[in-house]
Design a protein around this motif. Sequence first.
Motif, PDB file in Angstrom:
ATOM      1  N   SER A  61      13.444   3.503 -78.686  1.00  0.00           N
ATOM      2  CA  SER A  61      13.363   4.063 -80.028  1.00  0.00           C
ATOM      3  C   SER A  61      12.045   3.746 -80.709  1.00  0.00           C
ATOM      4  O   SER A  61      11.335   2.817 -80.311  1.00  0.00           O
ATOM      5  N   GLY A  62      11.738   4.517 -81.742  1.00  0.00           N
ATOM      6  CA  GLY A  62      10.638   4.170 -82.630  1.00  0.00           C
ATOM      7  C   GLY A  62      11.040   3.161 -83.681  1.00  0.00           C
ATOM      8  O   GLY A  62      10.201   2.689 -84.447  1.00  0.00           O
ATOM      9  N   ARG A  63      12.305   2.817 -83.736  1.00  0.00           N
ATOM     10  CA  ARG A  63      12.809   1.832 -84.689  1.00  0.00           C
ATOM     11  C   ARG A  63      12.375   0.417 -84.293  1.00  0.00           C
ATOM     12  O   ARG A  63      12.196   0.123 -83.109  1.00  0.00           O
ATOM     13  N   PRO A  64      12.267  -0.481 -85.274  1.00  0.00           N
ATOM     14  CA  PRO A  64      12.014  -1.886 -84.924  1.00  0.00           C
ATOM     15  C   PRO A  64      13.194  -2.479 -84.153  1.00  0.00           C
ATOM     16  O   PRO A  64      14.345  -2.059 -84.323  1.00  0.00           O
ATOM     17  N   LEU A  65      12.899  -3.458 -83.350  1.00  0.00           N
ATOM     18  CA  LEU A  65      13.939  -4.121 -82.566  1.00  0.00           C
ATOM     19  C   LEU A  65      15.019  -4.706 -83.471  1.00  0.00           C
ATOM     20  O   LEU A  65      16.211  -4.620 -83.172  1.00  0.00           O
ATOM     21  N   ALA A  66      14.613  -5.296 -84.590  1.00  0.00           N
ATOM     22  CA  ALA A  66      15.589  -5.915 -85.491  1.00  0.00           C
ATOM     23  C   ALA A  66      16.602  -4.903 -86.000  1.00  0.00           C
ATOM     24  O   ALA A  66      17.782  -5.233 -86.187  1.00  0.00           O
ATOM     25  N   PHE A  67      16.159  -3.663 -86.237  1.00  0.00           N
ATOM     26  CA  PHE A  67      17.096  -2.630 -86.678  1.00  0.00           C
ATOM     27  C   PHE A  67      18.078  -2.291 -85.564  1.00  0.00           C
ATOM     28  O   PHE A  67      19.288  -2.200 -85.804  1.00  0.00           O
ATOM     29  N   LEU A  68      17.602  -2.107 -84.355  1.00  0.00           N
ATOM     30  CA  LEU A  68      18.487  -1.760 -83.238  1.00  0.00           C
ATOM     31  C   LEU A  68      19.513  -2.859 -82.972  1.00  0.00           C
ATOM     32  O   LEU A  68      20.658  -2.582 -82.583  1.00  0.00           O
ATOM     33  N   GLU A  69      19.108  -4.102 -83.203  1.00  0.00           N
ATOM     34  CA  GLU A  69      20.028  -5.211 -82.934  1.00  0.00           C
ATOM     35  C   GLU A  69      21.173  -5.276 -83.937  1.00  0.00           C
ATOM     36  O   GLU A  69      22.157  -5.986 -83.695  1.00  0.00           O
ATOM     37  N   ARG A  70      21.078  -4.548 -85.041  1.00  0.00           N
ATOM     38  CA  ARG A  70      22.235  -4.459 -85.937  1.00  0.00           C
ATOM     39  C   ARG A  70      23.426  -3.857 -85.206  1.00  0.00           C
ATOM     40  O   ARG A  70      24.575  -4.222 -85.446  1.00  0.00           O
ATOM     41  N   TRP A  71      23.126  -2.911 -84.327  1.00  0.00           N
ATOM     42  CA  TRP A  71      24.188  -2.167 -83.645  1.00  0.00           C
ATOM     43  C   TRP A  71      24.455  -2.683 -82.237  1.00  0.00           C
ATOM     44  O   TRP A  71      25.527  -2.434 -81.677  1.00  0.00           O
ATOM     45  N   PHE A  72      23.477  -3.379 -81.671  1.00  0.00           N
ATOM     46  CA  PHE A  72      23.622  -3.906 -80.305  1.00  0.00           C
ATOM     47  C   PHE A  72      23.234  -5.383 -80.284  1.00  0.00           C
ATOM     48  O   PHE A  72      22.243  -5.762 -79.661  1.00  0.00           O
ATOM     49  N   PRO A  73      23.997  -6.223 -80.976  1.00  0.00           N
ATOM     50  CA  PRO A  73      23.679  -7.652 -80.972  1.00  0.00           C
ATOM     51  C   PRO A  73      23.975  -8.263 -79.611  1.00  0.00           C
ATOM     52  O   PRO A  73      24.792  -7.740 -78.844  1.00  0.00           O
ATOM     53  N   GLU A  74      23.310  -9.366 -79.319  1.00  0.00           N
ATOM     54  CA  GLU A  74      23.621 -10.072 -78.086  1.00  0.00           C
ATOM     55  C   GLU A  74      25.016 -10.647 -78.185  1.00  0.00           C
ATOM     56  O   GLU A  74      25.472 -11.019 -79.273  1.00  0.00           O
ATOM     57  N   PRO A  75      25.752 -10.731 -77.069  1.00  0.00           N
ATOM     58  CA  PRO A  75      25.340 -10.335 -75.715  1.00  0.00           C
ATOM     59  C   PRO A  75      25.870  -8.954 -75.343  1.00  0.00           C
ATOM     60  O   PRO A  75      26.917  -8.831 -74.715  1.00  0.00           O
ATOM     61  N   SER A  76      25.188  -7.902 -75.754  1.00  0.00           N
ATOM     62  CA  SER A  76      25.688  -6.554 -75.505  1.00  0.00           C
ATOM     63  C   SER A  76      25.385  -6.078 -74.093  1.00  0.00           C
ATOM     64  O   SER A  76      26.082  -5.211 -73.560  1.00  0.00           O
ATOM     65  N   GLY A  77      24.315  -6.602 -73.488  1.00  0.00           N
ATOM     66  CA  GLY A  77      23.908  -6.132 -72.171  1.00  0.00           C
ATOM     67  C   GLY A  77      23.071  -4.880 -72.194  1.00  0.00           C
ATOM     68  O   GLY A  77      22.579  -4.438 -71.153  1.00  0.00           O
ATOM     69  N   VAL A  78      22.899  -4.263 -73.388  1.00  0.00           N
ATOM     70  CA  VAL A  78      22.093  -3.057 -73.520  1.00  0.00           C
ATOM     71  C   VAL A  78      20.633  -3.441 -73.730  1.00  0.00           C
ATOM     72  O   VAL A  78      20.317  -4.267 -74.600  1.00  0.00           O
ATOM     73  N   THR A  79      19.746  -2.883 -72.929  1.00  0.00           N
ATOM     74  CA  THR A  79      18.311  -3.090 -73.122  1.00  0.00           C
ATOM     75  C   THR A  79      17.866  -2.334 -74.369  1.00  0.00           C
ATOM     76  O   THR A  79      18.195  -1.165 -74.542  1.00  0.00           O
ATOM     77  N   LEU A  80      17.128  -3.014 -75.228  1.00  0.00           N
ATOM     78  CA  LEU A  80      16.620  -2.394 -76.454  1.00  0.00           C
ATOM     79  C   LEU A  80      15.098  -2.394 -76.418  1.00  0.00           C
ATOM     80  O   LEU A  80      14.480  -3.433 -76.185  1.00  0.00           O
ATOM     81  N   VAL A  81      14.504  -1.232 -76.651  1.00  0.00           N
ATOM     82  CA  VAL A  81      13.051  -1.115 -76.716  1.00  0.00           C
ATOM     83  C   VAL A  81      12.711  -0.466 -78.054  1.00  0.00           C
ATOM     84  O   VAL A  81      13.113   0.669 -78.321  1.00  0.00           O
ATOM     85  N   GLY A  82      12.000  -1.207 -78.902  1.00  0.00           N
ATOM     86  CA  GLY A  82      11.659  -0.714 -80.226  1.00  0.00           C
ATOM     87  C   GLY A  82      10.189  -0.379 -80.356  1.00  0.00           C
ATOM     88  O   GLY A  82       9.361  -0.799 -79.550  1.00  0.00           O
ATOM     89  N   LEU A  83       9.876   0.400 -81.396  1.00  0.00           N
ATOM     90  CA  LEU A  83       8.493   0.762 -81.721  1.00  0.00           C
ATOM     91  C   LEU A  83       7.771   1.346 -80.509  1.00  0.00           C
ATOM     92  O   LEU A  83       6.632   0.998 -80.210  1.00  0.00           O
ATOM     93  N   TYR A  84       8.468   2.212 -79.782  1.00  0.00           N
ATOM     94  CA  TYR A  84       7.878   2.921 -78.630  1.00  0.00           C
ATOM     95  C   TYR A  84       7.347   1.971 -77.557  1.00  0.00           C
ATOM     96  O   TYR A  84       6.420   2.302 -76.836  1.00  0.00           O
ATOM     97  N   GLY A  85       7.938   0.794 -77.471  1.00  0.00           N
ATOM     98  CA  GLY A  85       7.543  -0.128 -76.410  1.00  0.00           C
ATOM     99  C   GLY A  85       6.809  -1.359 -76.879  1.00  0.00           C
ATOM    100  O   GLY A  85       6.495  -2.240 -76.062  1.00  0.00           O
ATOM    101  N   LEU A  86       6.546  -1.485 -78.177  1.00  0.00           N
ATOM    102  CA  LEU A  86       5.821  -2.657 -78.667  1.00  0.00           C
ATOM    103  C   LEU A  86       6.727  -3.872 -78.816  1.00  0.00           C
ATOM    104  O   LEU A  86       6.242  -5.006 -78.868  1.00  0.00           O
ATOM    105  N   GLU A  87       8.044  -3.642 -78.893  1.00  0.00           N
ATOM    106  CA  GLU A  87       9.015  -4.736 -78.962  1.00  0.00           C
ATOM    107  C   GLU A  87      10.153  -4.422 -77.996  1.00  0.00           C
ATOM    108  O   GLU A  87      10.507  -3.254 -77.821  1.00  0.00           O
ATOM    109  N   ALA A  88      10.719  -5.465 -77.403  1.00  0.00           N
ATOM    110  CA  ALA A  88      11.822  -5.209 -76.466  1.00  0.00           C
ATOM    111  C   ALA A  88      12.729  -6.427 -76.353  1.00  0.00           C
ATOM    112  O   ALA A  88      12.308  -7.564 -76.583  1.00  0.00           O
ATOM    113  N   ARG A  89      13.984  -6.146 -76.004  1.00  0.00           N
ATOM    114  CA  ARG A  89      14.929  -7.181 -75.595  1.00  0.00           C
ATOM    115  C   ARG A  89      15.577  -6.700 -74.316  1.00  0.00           C
ATOM    116  O   ARG A  89      16.254  -5.677 -74.289  1.00  0.00           O
TER     117      ARG A  89
END
Length: 255
Positions: A61-89
């Motif tokens: 997503s283009g969203r920040p990682l912190a925003f995506l983690e609202r919906w997919f907090p650990e330990p979700s197992g879902v890979t999150l990539v924010g800001l088009y690749g500038l942040e990731a979990r």
Amino acid sequence: MGVPDALEPFRTHAADALVAFDFDGTLAPIVDDPEAAAPMDGVAAALERLAARFGEVAVISGRPLAFLERWFPEPSGVTLVGLYGLEARRLGERADHPTSGVWRETMADVAGLARMKGPEGMDIELKGLSITLHYRRRPELEGEVIAWAEQIAGPTGLRARPAKMSVELHPPIDEDKGTVLQRLAGSHTGPVLFAGDDLGDVPAFQVLDELRAAGRGVLAVVVDGPEVPGALRDRADLLVDGPAAVADLVLALGT
């Protein structure tokens, strides 16, 4: 191609498959207030269940990682990539792009300048390592917002990218949804699915084309809607009608 036939390779080779999704306009409906965006009911939980069975499930997503983690907090197992690749979990570990950190101060300065000198009525969303300049609530400002973004991009070294009813300012780092998808796909041998709906998703669909040409099984899912560019529809293996249809697809992958 019908949905059951399109998804069959992913069910058959789930352990080696990569399934990746954009967020806004794909998992979540487009809304006027970016902070109010939320995935369709049941989608976050369904993706977590898929993550336990599939090689990898990712939200890019283009969203920040912190925003995506609202919906997919650990330990979700879902890979999150924010800001088009500038942040990731990924695999429980968080990381910024190695050359991105120096740009946070520049972004804060540009956001302040946008508030003081940007077009009146433009909404400014500072995302830490990027800025989105919105004109969704004031569509008549489109030309002014685009011109202002291009004007400020030059002297600051930033790059302006068009998006839905907005312009995004990014650091001059060669990272996008295509480079992200290519890296993730390199970790798996099975089929690759990507679903998206916007110009920022085009690089990911281009990577699907490259993987297909190399003999890899792929599925390009374009999420249709009134703001989806026609050129993006032409890339679809599967054209689905809005985020509600993506939710159905996610649920179908799990059956």
